[in-house]
Design a protein around this motif. Structure first.
Motif, PDB file in Angstrom:
ATOM      1  N   LEU A  47     -35.719  17.859  44.357  1.00 29.89           N
ATOM      2  CA  LEU A  47     -36.565  16.673  44.219  1.00 29.89           C
ATOM      3  C   LEU A  47     -37.518  16.801  43.037  1.00 29.89           C
ATOM      4  N   GLN A  48     -38.019  18.003  42.795  1.00 35.54           N
ATOM      5  CA  GLN A  48     -38.898  18.207  41.638  1.00 35.54           C
ATOM      6  C   GLN A  48     -38.145  17.935  40.333  1.00 35.54           C
ATOM      7  N   ALA A  49     -36.872  18.381  40.275  1.00 33.63           N
ATOM      8  CA  ALA A  49     -36.055  18.118  39.091  1.00 33.63           C
ATOM      9  C   ALA A  49     -35.814  16.617  38.946  1.00 33.63           C
ATOM     10  N   GLN A  50     -35.561  15.965  40.083  1.00 29.07           N
ATOM     11  CA  GLN A  50     -35.338  14.512  40.054  1.00 29.07           C
ATOM     12  C   GLN A  50     -36.594  13.777  39.601  1.00 29.07           C
ATOM     13  N   ASN A  52     -38.982  14.906  37.701  1.00 31.41           N
ATOM     14  CA  ASN A  52     -39.183  15.140  36.267  1.00 31.41           C
ATOM     15  C   ASN A  52     -38.251  14.264  35.424  1.00 31.41           C
ATOM     16  N   ALA A  53     -37.006  14.136  35.912  1.00 32.48           N
ATOM     17  CA  ALA A  53     -36.043  13.310  35.181  1.00 32.48           C
ATOM     18  C   ALA A  53     -36.465  11.845  35.191  1.00 32.48           C
ATOM     19  N   VAL A  54     -36.945  11.376  36.359  1.00 36.28           N
ATOM     20  CA  VAL A  54     -37.399   9.987  36.467  1.00 36.28           C
ATOM     21  C   VAL A  54     -38.595   9.742  35.563  1.00 36.28           C
ATOM     22  N   ALA A  55     -39.518  10.708  35.547  1.00 41.26           N
ATOM     23  CA  ALA A  55     -40.707  10.559  34.693  1.00 41.26           C
ATOM     24  C   ALA A  55     -40.305  10.435  33.229  1.00 41.26           C
ATOM     25  N   THR A  68     -39.175  -4.047  33.199  1.00 40.16           N
ATOM     26  CA  THR A  68     -38.470  -4.134  34.499  1.00 40.16           C
ATOM     27  C   THR A  68     -37.852  -2.787  34.858  1.00 40.16           C
ATOM     28  N   GLY A  69     -37.172  -2.180  33.872  1.00 38.45           N
ATOM     29  CA  GLY A  69     -36.574  -0.870  34.114  1.00 38.45           C
ATOM     30  C   GLY A  69     -37.620   0.183  34.431  1.00 38.45           C
ATOM     31  N   ALA A  70     -38.742   0.142  33.718  1.00 37.66           N
ATOM     32  CA  ALA A  70     -39.822   1.097  33.967  1.00 37.66           C
ATOM     33  C   ALA A  70     -40.381   0.945  35.370  1.00 37.66           C
ATOM     34  N   HIS A  71     -40.513  -0.318  35.823  1.00 38.58           N
ATOM     35  CA  HIS A  71     -41.058  -0.574  37.166  1.00 38.58           C
ATOM     36  C   HIS A  71     -40.120  -0.023  38.240  1.00 38.58           C
ATOM     37  N   LEU A  72     -38.824  -0.281  38.058  1.00 33.15           N
ATOM     38  CA  LEU A  72     -37.857   0.231  39.031  1.00 33.15           C
ATOM     39  C   LEU A  72     -37.863   1.760  39.079  1.00 33.15           C
ATOM     40  N   LEU A  73     -37.952   2.361  37.908  1.00 35.32           N
ATOM     41  CA  LEU A  73     -38.002   3.830  37.846  1.00 35.32           C
ATOM     42  C   LEU A  73     -39.277   4.382  38.480  1.00 35.32           C
ATOM     43  N   GLY A  77     -39.678   6.945  41.457  1.00 33.72           N
ATOM     44  CA  GLY A  77     -40.510   8.141  41.350  1.00 33.72           C
ATOM     45  C   GLY A  77     -41.503   8.261  42.495  1.00 33.72           C
ATOM     46  N   ALA A  78     -42.060   7.116  42.917  1.00 34.59           N
ATOM     47  CA  ALA A  78     -43.013   7.122  44.038  1.00 34.59           C
ATOM     48  C   ALA A  78     -42.320   7.557  45.323  1.00 34.59           C
ATOM     49  N   ARG A  79     -41.061   7.083  45.502  1.00 34.03           N
ATOM     50  CA  ARG A  79     -40.297   7.460  46.692  1.00 34.03           C
ATOM     51  C   ARG A  79     -40.015   8.969  46.695  1.00 34.03           C
ATOM     52  N   VAL A  80     -39.663   9.498  45.528  1.00 37.73           N
ATOM     53  CA  VAL A  80     -39.428  10.939  45.408  1.00 37.73           C
ATOM     54  C   VAL A  80     -40.716  11.709  45.693  1.00 37.73           C
ATOM     55  N   GLY A  81     -41.836  11.197  45.194  1.00 35.37           N
ATOM     56  CA  GLY A  81     -43.122  11.854  45.433  1.00 35.37           C
ATOM     57  C   GLY A  81     -43.466  11.911  46.909  1.00 35.37           C
TER      58      GLY A  81
END
Length: 425
Positions: A47-50, A52-55, A68-73, A77-81
């Motif tokens: 999840l930490q790797a994920q 970082n990739a999302v960020a 729009t793409g940034a918002h979805l990402l 990222g919030a879900r991963v957090g």
């Protein structure tokens, strides 16, 4: 506690060593907790790797003005957090269960400890002194003390219940003289620093020297407070180095402490009910050494010799035995019991236990030193009675009794007794 890495590296070998104590290690239980910990660690790393990739992708989207793409990402990222927070809480719970599991495991025994579970399996190391030959039938300490009007168990029971005593007159003074003599010897001759400590400790400090969860029923608790009367000054003195990194040049630390000791004696109903052998309150002069690991077994021999020196100066016959695997205490890696001869009981009785705990207590307390490479590692701790004052009083009364009911004062104590050569009614 033992080093958890030993369990991770070869749990079957640890289980085999613990079995010599009669302790059955729950291998499956530990492996289950350890598997859970590893799964959490793997999932966390993924999840930490994920995250970082999302960020990184969020940054790229913003650079391209793709809101729009940034918002979805960012939502992803919030879900991963949130998942990472849940894993962190799960990891905290698992680590706590692992620590609790390891904290209940007794120490690993030194290879020189004899195998066995019965008193006769303990190994006699040496004896000192000759038992006195009496020309009359020697009495036990209860009768000697009563004849001197100096030991009153009925008054003790009236004040506090069974297993308490009131000492009076010259017997009380002899008891005080013994403690003073022991302290002076250990400070002036053996190089210990005298300390005075509280007669109570917190549960955390009690757990630092042994398993509080396992032995709390042996302690007297102050109602409404996280405070317990000490069963021995080991509980306070050893905790001096709790949460501490001791400079290498300060080792070894050597302390001596005289204190009352309080024990509920849970589970000892019917044992040694006569006299002062097993009271709820008794005095002890405790020796503690905090030492470099490479010196701990030399220190163990030295400390045991310091306790023996008291008996030799008092000219009391004794023997030293190494406790067998099934008789060695929970926290100890190796224990010598010193047993003094009591002619009134026609038996040797324990007057001191001198133990090497290796790093067991230090790991519980996070007590460390910096080695010559600057790395912090656990200290080794030792302690022993130097001696139990009440039992030494018993030994003096029984070994030095006379036919007329008087008791000869040992030469080493006469200056503490105002020059008296005898005490009598």
């Amino acid at each position: 506690m033992i080093d958890i890495q030993l369990l991770r590296n070869d749990i079957d070998a640890v289980a085999k060593r613990l079995a010599t104590r009669g302790y059955a290690l729950d291998v499956a239980g530990f492996n289950s907790l350890e598997a859970r910990r590893k799964n959490i660690q793997t999932a966390t790393e993924q999840l930490q790797a994920q995250r970082n990739a999302v960020a990184k992708q969020v940054g790229q989207a913003k650079a391209k003005k793709d809101e729009t793409g940034a918002h979805l990402l960012m939502t992803q990222g919030a879900r991963v957090g949130k998942e990472l927070e849940e894993l962190e809480a799960e990891n905290h719970e698992t680590q706590a269960k692992l620590r609790e599991f390891v904290a209940l495991i007794p120490n690993l025994l030194h290879e020189s400890v004899p195998l066995g579970s019965k008193p006769e399996d303990c190994r006699l190391e040496r004896s000192w002194g000759e038992a006195r030959k009496f020309d009359f039938a020697p009495k036990d300490h209860v009768d000697v003390g009563a004849a001197l009007e100096g030991m009153d168990f009925e008054a003790g029971a009236k004040l506090a219940g069974a297993r308490f005593v009131v000492m009076k007159g010259q017997v009380a003074r002899l008891h005080r003289a013994l403690a003073q003599f022991m302290l002076d010897t250990h400070v002036d001759k053996h190089g210990y620093t005298e300390v005075y400590t509280p007669y109570m400790v917190t549960s955390a400090c009690a757990d630092g020297v042994t398993s509080f969860a396992k032995f709390k029923d042996d302690l007297f608790k102050l109602e409404g407070r996280d405070l317990y009367l000490i069963p021995t000054a080991e509980s306070t003195v050893t905790n001096f180095v709790r949460d501490t990194i001791v400079p290498l040049e300060q080792l070894p630390l050597k302390y001596v402490c005289h204190s009352p000791c309080f024990r509920s004696e849970a589970g000892s109903a019917g044992k040694d009910t006569r006299g002062m052998i097993r009271n709820h309150q008794f005095d002890k002069v405790e020796l503690v050494q905090i030492i470099h690991p490479s010196q701990s077994y030399a220190g163990h021999e030295e400390l045991t010799g310091h306790a023996e020196a008291i008996l030799q100066k008092l000219e009391l016959p004794y023997r030293v035995v190494t406790l067998c695997t099934g008789d060695t205490g929970f926290a100890s890696a190796k224990t010598y019991d010193i047993e003094v001869w009591l002619p009134g009981q026609k038996a040797f009785r324990e007057i001191s236990s001198c133990s090497n705990f290796e790093s067991f207590q230090a790991r519980r307390m996070l007590a460390r030193f910096r080695n010559d490479k600057g790395k912090a590692e656990p200290l080794h701790t030792l302690n022993g009675s130097g001696l139990a004052v009440g039992r030494t009083l018993i030994a003096v009364l029984e070994n030095y009794q006379n036919a007329d009911g008087s008791v000869t004062v040992p030469l080493a104590l006469r200056t503490y007794m105002g020059g008296a050569e005898r005490i009598s009614r």
